[in-house]
Enzyme design. Structure first.
Site, PDB file in Angstrom:
ATOM      1  N   GLY A 137       2.750   2.406  10.599  1.00  0.00           N
ATOM      2  CA  GLY A 137       3.903   3.449  10.302  1.00  0.00           C
ATOM      3  C   GLY A 137       4.419   3.800  11.557  1.00  0.00           C
ATOM      4  O   GLY A 137       5.255   4.667  11.716  1.00  0.00           O
ATOM      5  N   GLU A 150      -6.511   5.276   7.711  1.00  0.00           N
ATOM      6  CA  GLU A 150      -6.335   6.537   7.322  1.00  0.00           C
ATOM      7  C   GLU A 150      -7.707   7.465   6.569  1.00  0.00           C
ATOM      8  O   GLU A 150      -7.993   8.566   6.864  1.00  0.00           O
ATOM      9  CB  GLU A 150      -4.960   6.725   6.661  1.00  0.00           C
ATOM     10  CG  GLU A 150      -3.676   6.305   7.397  1.00  0.00           C
ATOM     11  CD  GLU A 150      -2.717   5.575   6.454  1.00  0.00           C
ATOM     12  OE1 GLU A 150      -2.688   5.896   5.162  1.00  0.00           O
ATOM     13  OE2 GLU A 150      -1.803   5.309   7.172  1.00  0.00           O
ATOM     14  N   HIS A 161      -9.329   1.847   4.894  1.00  0.00           N
ATOM     15  CA  HIS A 161      -8.114   1.837   5.562  1.00  0.00           C
ATOM     16  C   HIS A 161      -8.248   2.985   6.628  1.00  0.00           C
ATOM     17  O   HIS A 161      -9.011   4.032   6.586  1.00  0.00           O
ATOM     18  CB  HIS A 161      -7.178   2.411   4.547  1.00  0.00           C
ATOM     19  CG  HIS A 161      -5.757   2.397   5.072  1.00  0.00           C
ATOM     20  ND1 HIS A 161      -5.026   3.125   5.848  1.00  0.00           N
ATOM     21  CD2 HIS A 161      -4.703   1.437   5.146  1.00  0.00           C
ATOM     22  CE1 HIS A 161      -4.002   2.816   6.394  1.00  0.00           C
ATOM     23  NE2 HIS A 161      -3.712   1.887   5.743  1.00  0.00           N
ATOM     24  N   LYS A 218       0.122   4.216  -0.541  1.00  0.00           N
ATOM     25  CA  LYS A 218      -0.373   5.498   0.418  1.00  0.00           C
ATOM     26  C   LYS A 218       0.016   6.674  -0.759  1.00  0.00           C
ATOM     27  O   LYS A 218      -0.006   6.486  -1.939  1.00  0.00           O
ATOM     28  CB  LYS A 218       0.245   5.764   1.603  1.00  0.00           C
ATOM     29  CG  LYS A 218       0.058   4.521   2.699  1.00  0.00           C
ATOM     30  CD  LYS A 218       0.123   4.622   3.947  1.00  0.00           C
ATOM     31  CE  LYS A 218      -0.048   3.202   4.461  1.00  0.00           C
ATOM     32  NZ  LYS A 218       0.105   3.354   6.123  1.00  0.00           N
ATOM     33  N   SER A 247       3.737  -2.216  10.238  1.00  0.00           N
ATOM     34  CA  SER A 247       4.897  -2.301  10.406  1.00  0.00           C
ATOM     35  C   SER A 247       5.674  -3.710  10.107  1.00  0.00           C
ATOM     36  O   SER A 247       6.523  -4.187  10.558  1.00  0.00           O
ATOM     37  CB  SER A 247       5.414  -1.913  11.700  1.00  0.00           C
ATOM     38  OG  SER A 247       4.990  -0.594  11.948  1.00  0.00           O
ATOM     39  N   ASN A 292       0.716  -1.202  -0.049  1.00  0.00           N
ATOM     40  CA  ASN A 292       0.063  -0.076   0.070  1.00  0.00           C
ATOM     41  C   ASN A 292       0.857   1.221   0.089  1.00  0.00           C
ATOM     42  O   ASN A 292       1.481   1.461   1.028  1.00  0.00           O
ATOM     43  CB  ASN A 292      -0.980   0.025   1.322  1.00  0.00           C
ATOM     44  CG  ASN A 292      -1.851   1.330   1.467  1.00  0.00           C
ATOM     45  OD1 ASN A 292      -1.711   2.037   0.398  1.00  0.00           O
ATOM     46  ND2 ASN A 292      -2.493   1.594   2.636  1.00  0.00           N
ATOM     47  N   GLU A 294      -5.502  -4.352  10.608  1.00  0.00           N
ATOM     48  CA  GLU A 294      -4.582  -3.401  10.890  1.00  0.00           C
ATOM     49  C   GLU A 294      -4.704  -2.577  11.995  1.00  0.00           C
ATOM     50  O   GLU A 294      -5.184  -1.719  12.045  1.00  0.00           O
ATOM     51  CB  GLU A 294      -4.168  -2.490   9.654  1.00  0.00           C
ATOM     52  CG  GLU A 294      -4.184  -3.098   8.378  1.00  0.00           C
ATOM     53  CD  GLU A 294      -3.453  -2.316   7.215  1.00  0.00           C
ATOM     54  OE1 GLU A 294      -2.195  -2.421   6.863  1.00  0.00           O
ATOM     55  OE2 GLU A 294      -4.096  -1.084   7.122  1.00  0.00           O
TER      56      GLU A 294
HETATM   57  P1  13P Z   1       3.213   0.182   7.356  1.00  0.00           P
HETATM   58  O1  13P Z   1       3.429  -1.031   6.829  1.00  0.00           O
HETATM   59  O2  13P Z   1       4.037   1.612   6.953  1.00  0.00           O
HETATM   60  O3  13P Z   1       3.109  -0.037   8.937  1.00  0.00           O
HETATM   61  O4  13P Z   1       1.624   0.741   7.013  1.00  0.00           O
HETATM   62  C1  13P Z   1       0.887  -0.344   7.181  1.00  0.00           C
HETATM   63  C2  13P Z   1      -0.444   0.181   6.385  1.00  0.00           C
HETATM   64  O5  13P Z   1      -1.316   1.015   6.720  1.00  0.00           O
HETATM   65  C3  13P Z   1      -0.971  -0.552   5.193  1.00  0.00           C
HETATM   66  O6  13P Z   1      -2.040  -0.413   4.728  1.00  0.00           O
END
Ligand code: 13P
Length: 254
Positions: A174, A98, A96, A12, A214, A10, A168
């Site tokens: 992150g 976010e 997601h 982003k 992560s 992903n 997640e």
């Molecule tokens: P990270 O792998 O950067 O922690 O992000 C996870 C994520 O949000 C995948 O959709």
């Protein structure tokens, strides 16, 4: 039953279109066979056409990070699921954390998008997960249950069995602070139980459940060894070609 692992990046809002082109050229010959692992990159809408055209010959599928629930209309700035299908996109990430957090997406809206994705031949990757506060209060299970029950309701059986659900935990995204193996297994198993309650045992055994938060080449094997973890949704560690290939190698069937 053996479920083919599904590992997806992903991106982003990262990488330019030129960087995406470089990435695609670099990984094209290195993607493991699709019988061992289903591999995908989910990228910004602006990057999708270039990515699809550069990866057609490889066992790498392309996904979007969001879509609208209508195919067309007066929705300035939105992404049509019909256009995604037309571009040759195969997956779409929906719900997601976010999108839920920064763009106020509700479970009701996510459910509409899930239906729209299926109606346009896209496989949704539906995300769920709890905040740190909810985790610490022992409310993680209640949280994902209420999300999933709303997000995936009303599907036909032949749609439900194709679902990808990504667990997640928000506190692991992150942050470099990944969930422990036991937590990941416990929560992914719980996701399967919820699907079973909704759609029955057979479908729950077919649905693939990813862990996300992560994940990196150093820890992917740990997660993939869990019975109910069928893959990973990876942010930061999917942005560099060699790291992405290592994730696929680490997650594929032996
Ligand atoms: P990270 O792998 O950067 O922690 O992000 C996870 C994520 O949000 C995948 O959709």
């Amino acid at each position: 039953m053996t479920r083919i692992p599904f590992i997806a990046g992903n991106w982003k809002m990262n990488l330019t279109v030129n960087q995406a082109r470089e990435f695609a050229k670099e990984v094209a010959g290195k993607i493991p066979a699709k019988e061992k692992v289903e591999s995908a990159i989910c990228a910004p809408a602006t990057h999708l056409e270039a990515l699809v055209s550069l990866t057609e010959a490889a066992d790498l599928k392309i996904g979007a990070e969001n879509c609208h629930f209508e195919q067309k209309g007066a929705f300035t700035g939105e992404i049509s699921p019909l256009t995604l299908k037309d571009l040759g996109v195969k997956y779409v990430i929906l719900g997601h954390s976010e999108r839920r957090g920064y763009f106020f997406e509700t479970d009701e809206l996510i459910n509409k998008k899930v239906h729209a994705a299926f109606a346009n031949n896209l496989t949704p990757i539906v995300c769920c997960g709890e905040t740190l506060e909810e985790y610490e209060a022992g409310k993680a299970l209640d949280k994902i249950k209420s999300q999933i029950k709303e997000d995936i309701k009303g599907l036909k059986e032949e749609q439900a069995e194709k679902l990808i659900i990504a667990y997640e935990p928000i506190w692991a995204i992150g942050t470099g602070k990944s969930a422990g193996r036991e937590d990941a297994q416990k929560m992914c198993k719980a996701v399967r139980e919820i699907v079973k309650e909704m759609y029955g045992e057979k479908i729950s055994q077919k649905v693939r459940i990813q862990y996300g938060g992560s994940v990196k080449p150093e820890n992917i094997k740990e997660y993939m060894a869990c019975e109910d973890v069928d893959g990973a949704l990876v942010g930061g560690a999917s942005l560099k070609p060699d790291s992405f290939i290592k994730l696929l190698e680490g997650g594929k069937l032996a």
